[in-house]
Design a protein around this motif. Structure first.
Motif, PDB file in Angstrom:
ATOM      1  N   ALA A   1       0.828  -1.205   0.000  1.00  0.00           N
ATOM      2  CA  ALA A   1       0.000   0.000   0.000  1.00  0.00           C
ATOM      3  C   ALA A   1       0.863   1.257   0.000  1.00  0.00           C
ATOM      4  N   THR A   2       0.298   2.328  -0.532  1.00  0.00           N
ATOM      5  CA  THR A   2       0.997   3.611  -0.540  1.00  0.00           C
ATOM      6  C   THR A   2       0.959   4.225   0.857  1.00  0.00           C
ATOM      7  N   LEU A   3       2.041   4.882   1.238  1.00  0.00           N
ATOM      8  CA  LEU A   3       2.110   5.526   2.553  1.00  0.00           C
ATOM      9  C   LEU A   3       1.393   6.872   2.474  1.00  0.00           C
ATOM     10  N   GLU A   4       0.132   6.937   2.982  1.00  0.00           N
ATOM     11  CA  GLU A   4      -0.630   8.172   2.899  1.00  0.00           C
ATOM     12  C   GLU A   4      -0.108   9.231   3.873  1.00  0.00           C
ATOM     13  N   ASP A   5       0.314   8.809   5.060  1.00  0.00           N
ATOM     14  CA  ASP A   5       0.761   9.754   6.078  1.00  0.00           C
ATOM     15  C   ASP A   5       2.093  10.376   5.690  1.00  0.00           C
ATOM     16  N   ASP A   6       2.456  11.340   6.450  1.00  0.00           N
ATOM     17  CA  ASP A   6       3.738  11.983   6.245  1.00  0.00           C
ATOM     18  C   ASP A   6       4.851  10.963   6.475  1.00  0.00           C
ATOM     19  N   ILE A   7       5.714  10.809   5.478  1.00  0.00           N
ATOM     20  CA  ILE A   7       6.765   9.792   5.563  1.00  0.00           C
ATOM     21  C   ILE A   7       7.686  10.064   6.756  1.00  0.00           C
ATOM     22  N   HIS A   8       7.942  11.315   7.045  1.00  0.00           N
ATOM     23  CA  HIS A   8       8.886  11.648   8.113  1.00  0.00           C
ATOM     24  C   HIS A   8       8.342  11.263   9.484  1.00  0.00           C
ATOM     25  N   SER A   9       7.024  11.057   9.597  1.00  0.00           N
ATOM     26  CA  SER A   9       6.483  10.658  10.893  1.00  0.00           C
ATOM     27  C   SER A   9       6.884   9.237  11.268  1.00  0.00           C
ATOM     28  N   TYR A  10       7.257   8.440  10.264  1.00  0.00           N
ATOM     29  CA  TYR A  10       7.670   7.072  10.549  1.00  0.00           C
ATOM     30  C   TYR A  10       9.130   6.986  10.983  1.00  0.00           C
ATOM     31  N   ILE A  11       9.914   8.016  10.725  1.00  0.00           N
ATOM     32  CA  ILE A  11      11.334   7.968  11.039  1.00  0.00           C
ATOM     33  C   ILE A  11      11.546   7.737  12.533  1.00  0.00           C
ATOM     34  N   PHE A  12      10.763   8.412  13.367  1.00  0.00           N
ATOM     35  CA  PHE A  12      10.910   8.272  14.816  1.00  0.00           C
ATOM     36  C   PHE A  12      10.726   6.816  15.256  1.00  0.00           C
ATOM     37  N   TYR A  13       9.772   6.125  14.647  1.00  0.00           N
ATOM     38  CA  TYR A  13       9.470   4.767  15.075  1.00  0.00           C
ATOM     39  C   TYR A  13      10.427   3.735  14.467  1.00  0.00           C
ATOM     40  N   LEU A  14      11.066   4.066  13.367  1.00  0.00           N
ATOM     41  CA  LEU A  14      12.022   3.144  12.743  1.00  0.00           C
ATOM     42  C   LEU A  14      13.453   3.375  13.201  1.00  0.00           C
ATOM     43  N   ASN A  15      13.685   4.409  13.965  1.00  0.00           N
ATOM     44  CA  ASN A  15      15.020   4.720  14.470  1.00  0.00           C
ATOM     45  C   ASN A  15      15.395   3.715  15.557  1.00  0.00           C
ATOM     46  N   PRO A  16      16.478   2.962  15.388  1.00  0.00           N
ATOM     47  CA  PRO A  16      16.869   1.984  16.419  1.00  0.00           C
ATOM     48  C   PRO A  16      17.108   2.602  17.788  1.00  0.00           C
TER      49      PRO A  16
END
Length: 774
Positions: free
Chosen positions: A27-42
């Protein structure tokens, strides 16, 4: 503070779960892509505490140890003290952080897989690609993954390695700068620590990246691999030399060295495969050929599966079959003659033969229990298999014969080849002797090939082809100078004594398939073995070396009772052809006085031969597929035929018609001799026909028609007639299939060679009496 972190962990896990489901669906990422950076940061999962799970568990155990012992109250009667409760909460937070880390790695790996997949939609792929690029730039995720590689938790370390391999391949595909921390990490650990886990991680990740390059269909695969190998070429060469040049006792922790050996051998295989497929010539790709010090480990006290892995790797290199299970297409059709590769092959062959001369096979221990899929241990309740590890035996035998073939291709002295044949074949036969039960018969050492490879068709035919090539190189002076009969017979006995007589090998091969022509037909239409090339070369030799073949048949007839070869077998009645008498002569003459080879003398002990004879059919049969012709294009038979470019050698324009199902049914009927239906005849009458061989060219020497044999005809035949009958049946089957346009390639040259064998038989029959044996 801990409560806030706990809320963060719970929220991060929920967001990552949702993101993972989106990625799985593409699926396409509808939300702001940068909002996922916080959760994917180790770093997020690392905020829950710096203590590892093992340290936290140790703290819990320490508190519990201070509690009353076995004589104290039970756990149901006593509430855990505050210190224990605190440690348990800490352990819970650590476990939660561990789960979030694994989920982060899983999501990142899934995103990378979507970016690299050709099936992902372009718009969706752009969003995923932007997310990975931001992770690389803002969080330096590559550096953090390298640090996580060294985690003591094996599952976390393995997932990190998979994620880092995908990330490196993403950088190579996107033509971005390869991770500098990764290059530094490899240079440090491959140069300093041969036994460390970090070195194993480097090798494993390099293997995973090269594997993806070979499987990919990207047009710039060669440039991608070049970008990967350039900074690490010298580093890997240093590691390879250090690892395999030491003595096993020099390592501080020999148990850890096995992991390094296995990972290094897997990487060497892929480097050799990439060298053949992608036409690169880095030192790391050629090092196994030019510096085969890896052979040293065959004498080390290490597990047998590691030695087996090396021997199989060398076999694949010498046969140019490395990487064939990863790359699209078959290796022999991808590679072209290359002087540099030929030189490397010769270097590897010379090094192997030198090691054999120094006692390599004497030092190689073969385990007494055979190798099995999934391991060597026999499960309870299963009957253990007896016998040695035939996988290693086959590989060791094949690389010895193949190395001799390569050496002889570059040798000009017949005397030198004669010495080498005796030197190395005696080493091989001595190596095989204790492992073959019953032992090889002294009067026919050529039986080794069919005995060793009886369960592996492709290796058997590769060994037979190499042995035939050795024989042709040894006897090539016969065509250039007039050799005396005594000298020629001396060469024949020499090749026979060293297990390389081509006629013995061919007869043992026919014996292993019960002289069944349908098995030969299966091999001819299959692309999984080299039988076509071997068979054509042998048929050409058979016509030139006919007297020698007859002498070998006589030898088989005489020694059959000793070596378990059934040389007396029922044959349907022989009939007269319309123009030529095919009655078997009473006595056949030959220049070397050996035509009694084809005599069949009934003996009372014939039944015992059948019980001793090993008859093995191929593991699987190969027919023309029902959905179209084979995807392979075999080498033209014209290349093997010296008659020039006549019309009958022209490639057939029509291989198989679109109505494959009915045609394959017809092929099966023709091979099995089943009647053709009216529907089949109607369908085939509409098919375009290629020029068939003239019916006279396909006239059978033996007729299998008729159920009863007239009085006076022969009911027992020897190897000579069984061989000719098998070739006649094959000739007839190929002719019928070609006539109906069902053969997958133009067999005109092959039919001509088979017809030549028939002519030789007719000539032999004309030399002797026309009376039949009784």
């Amino acid at each position: 503070m801990r409560y806030i972190l706990e809320i963060k962990m719970e929220g991060a896990q929920e967001v990552l779960d949702q993101l993972y489901k989106k990625v799985l669906l593409g699926a396409t990422l509808e939300d702001d892509i940068h909002s996922y950076i916080f959760y994917l940061n180790p770093d997020l999962s690392g905020q829950a505490g710096h203590t590892t799970s093992s340290l936290a568990q140790a703290s819990v155990n320490g508190v519990l140890d201070a509690m009353p012992g076995p004589h104290g109250p039970s756990s149901s009667e006593v509430t855990a003290p505050p210190e224990a409760q605190e440690c348990m909460k800490r352990q819970f937070h650590v476990n939660k952080a561990w789960e979030v880390k694994l989920l982060q790695l899983t999501v990142v790996h899934a995103i990378l897989s979507r970016v690299l997949s050709a099936e992902t939609e372009t718009h969706t792929k752009e969003g995923y690609r932007e997310l990975i690029e931001v992770l690389l730039q803002s969080t330096e995720i590559d550096s953090k993954l390298i640090c996580m590689l060294q985690d003591s938790d094996k599952l976390l370390s393995h997932m990190t390695a998979k994620c880092l391999a995908s990330l490196l391949y993403f950088q190579l595909r996107e033509k971005t700068t390869l991770s500098h921390p990764w290059i530094t990490f490899c240079e440090k650990h491959l140069s300093e620590s041969l036994e460390s886990a970090e070195a194993v991680h480097c090798l494993w990740i390099l293997t995973a990246v090269i594997k993806e390059i070979l499987k990919d269909t990207h047009p710039q695969r060669t440039e991608i691999l070049k970008q990967l190998l350039t900074p690490l070429d010298i580093t890997f060469e240093v590691f390879y030399t250090s690892l395999f040049s030491q003595h096993f006792g020099d390592f501080r922790n020999p148990s850890h060295i096995v992991n390094s050996l296995v990972c290094c051998l897997e990487l060497l295989e892929l480097l050799a495969a990439s060298r053949i497929h992608l036409k690169l010539h880095f030192k790391s790709q050629r090092i196994l050929f030019l510096k085969p010090c890896a052979l040293n480990i065959l004498a080390w006290p290490i597990p047998a599966f590691v030695k087996r892995k090396l021997v199989i790797l060398i076999k694949k290199c010498l046969l140019c079959k490395v990487g064939e299970d990863l790359c699209c297409g078959s290796v022999p059709f991808l590679i072209s003659p290359e002087h540099l590769l030929d030189g490397d092959m010769l270097a590897l062959a010379d090094a192997l033969l030198h090691a054999v001369h120094l006692g390599l096979w004497k030092a190689l221990s073969i385990p007494r229990k055979p190798s099995c899929f999934g391991g060597d241990e026999v499960q309870p309740g299963c009957r253990p298999r007896s016998g040695p590890d035939h996988v290693t035996l086959r590989a060791a035998s094949l690389i010895t014969v193949k190395s001799l073939e390569i050496k002889f291709q570059n040798c000009t002295s017949a005397n030198e080849m004669k010495v080498d044949l005796q030197k190395f074949m005696s080493e091989l036969l001595a190596f095989l002797k204790p492992h073959l039960q019953p032992s090889l018969q002294l009067h026919n050492p050529c039986e080794w090939l069919s005995r060793v490879f009886i369960e592996q068709d492709d290796d058997m035919l590769e060994a037979a082809r190499a042995s035939l090539s050795i024989y042709l190189h040894l006897t090539r002076e016969w065509d250039t100078c007039a050799c005396l009969t005594q000298e020629r017979e001396a060469w024949i006995h020499y090749t026979h004594g060293n297990g390389c007589n081509p006629h013995c090998i061919f007869l043992f091969f026919l014996k292993s398939i019960a002289f069944d022509s349908t098995v030969l037909l299966d091999f001819l239409i299959s692309s999984e073995t080299c039988f076509l090339e071997y068979f054509v070369k042998y048929l050409k030799l058979l016509q030139k070396d006919w007297d020698h073949f007859l002498s070998i048949c006589k030898f088989f007839a005489a020694t059959g009772p000793k070596c378990g070869v059934n040389v007396h077998d029922p044959l349907p009645s022989l009939v007269h052809n319309g123009s030529t008498s095919h009655m078997v002569p009473r006595a056949l003459a030959s220049p070397v006085g050996c035509i009694n080879a084809c005599l069949w003398i009934p003996q009372a002990s014939d039944a015992a031969f059948d019980s001793q004879s090993q008859t093995v059919m191929p593991k699987e049969t190969h027919t023309v597929p029902a959905h179209g012709p084979p995807s392979w294009t075999p080498q033209s038979l014209v290349d093997y035929d010296s008659s020039g470019g006549s019309d009958e050698e022209a490639p057939s324009e029509h291989l198989v018609n679109s109505k494959q199902t009915s045609l394959c049914q017809e092929l099966t009927r023709e091979v099995q001799g089943l009647p053709r239906t009216c529907k089949d005849q109607k369908e085939l009458s509409l098919e375009p026909q290629s020029r068939p061989v003239h019916p006279k060219e396909a006239s059978p020497l033996f007729s299998a028609s008729g159920n009863g044999a007239p009085s006076g005809t022969i009911q027992e035949v020897g190897p000579f007639l069984r061989t000719l009958k098998c070739l006649e049946e094959l000739h007839s089957a190929i002719y019928r299939l070609q006539e109906k346009n069902l053969f997958p390639y133009n067999p005109a040259a092959l039919l001509k060679l088979l017809k030549g064998v028939e002519a030789k038989c007719h000539n032999v029959g004309a030399l002797g009496s026309t009376a039949a044996f009784v």
